[in-house]
Design an enzyme around this catalytic site. Sequence first.
Site, mmCIF file in Angstrom:
data_model
loop_
_atom_site.group_PDB
_atom_site.id
_atom_site.type_symbol
_atom_site.label_atom_id
_atom_site.label_comp_id
_atom_site.label_asym_id
_atom_site.label_seq_id
_atom_site.Cartn_x
_atom_site.Cartn_y
_atom_site.Cartn_z
ATOM 1 N N HIS A 71 0.831 -1.202 0.000
ATOM 2 C CA HIS A 71 0.000 0.000 0.000
ATOM 3 C C HIS A 71 0.869 1.258 0.000
ATOM 4 O O HIS A 71 1.781 1.395 0.808
ATOM 5 C CB HIS A 71 -0.951 -0.002 1.196
ATOM 6 C CG HIS A 71 -2.117 0.877 0.965
ATOM 7 N ND1 HIS A 71 -2.053 2.235 1.128
ATOM 8 C CD2 HIS A 71 -3.362 0.602 0.536
ATOM 9 C CE1 HIS A 71 -3.219 2.760 0.830
ATOM 10 N NE2 HIS A 71 -4.037 1.782 0.465
ATOM 11 N N PRO A 72 0.581 2.207 -0.905
ATOM 12 C CA PRO A 72 1.427 3.389 -1.054
ATOM 13 C C PRO A 72 1.077 4.575 -0.140
ATOM 14 O O PRO A 72 1.637 5.654 -0.289
ATOM 15 C CB PRO A 72 1.212 3.774 -2.524
ATOM 16 C CG PRO A 72 -0.173 3.337 -2.819
ATOM 17 C CD PRO A 72 -0.398 2.099 -1.988
ATOM 18 N N CYS A 73 0.189 4.380 0.839
ATOM 19 C CA CYS A 73 -0.320 5.526 1.602
ATOM 20 C C CYS A 73 0.751 6.319 2.353
ATOM 21 O O CYS A 73 0.647 7.528 2.453
ATOM 22 C CB CYS A 73 -1.439 5.100 2.544
ATOM 23 S SG CYS A 73 -0.936 3.918 3.790
ATOM 24 N N ASP A 74 1.787 5.704 2.890
ATOM 25 C CA ASP A 74 2.817 6.425 3.654
ATOM 26 C C ASP A 74 4.119 6.593 2.875
ATOM 27 O O ASP A 74 5.149 6.919 3.459
ATOM 28 C CB ASP A 74 3.124 5.671 4.956
ATOM 29 C CG ASP A 74 1.925 5.608 5.874
ATOM 30 O OD1 ASP A 74 1.121 6.563 5.852
ATOM 31 O OD2 ASP A 74 1.788 4.611 6.603
#
Length: 167
Positions: free
Chosen positions: A131-134
């Site tokens: 997941h690229p969220c951070d």
Amino acid sequence: MIPYQEWHSQLQLLYDSQIFHNWALCQDVHLNDEKDGLLLRLIPTRQLQKNTERIENKLLSHIELYLTYSKVYNEPLLLLRIWEEKSIDGIPMTKLMLPTDIESLLDVQGKFQLGLDTIINLEGSVWYSFHPCDTSCIVGDQAEFMSTYLRRWVSIFIFSWLGYEDS
């Protein structure tokens, strides 16, 4: 955050740098201009092979990594598939493996958030995604370092858990 045009040019530079071609684990590298991504076929590390035998009681064939761009997050996106080696009636074959505890298998618990997704622009196939969220917090997105964003991303999101050794 990395703008799409910057991502696209850095992806080409990364491919041209031969970093993946020279990686001991890498069997094949394919730059896909149509889908704007980079596909890697890797030999499993010894540790990953041991984890798979211990956790899943299976033998690995290879790993596929696909580097693409998330237009939602404006960040690189790493997709992963793991293939197991099987023999049915003495005929060797490979089969997509969908482990229930992918983080333990990859030994990335607490480092990355992974989920199982169907990727529409890749023929609706099933992939695990990091997941690229951070990402911008992890990689750092200061303007003065933008020219090396993708290289830093690769060292964190790929080489940090798979290791890098020249062939």
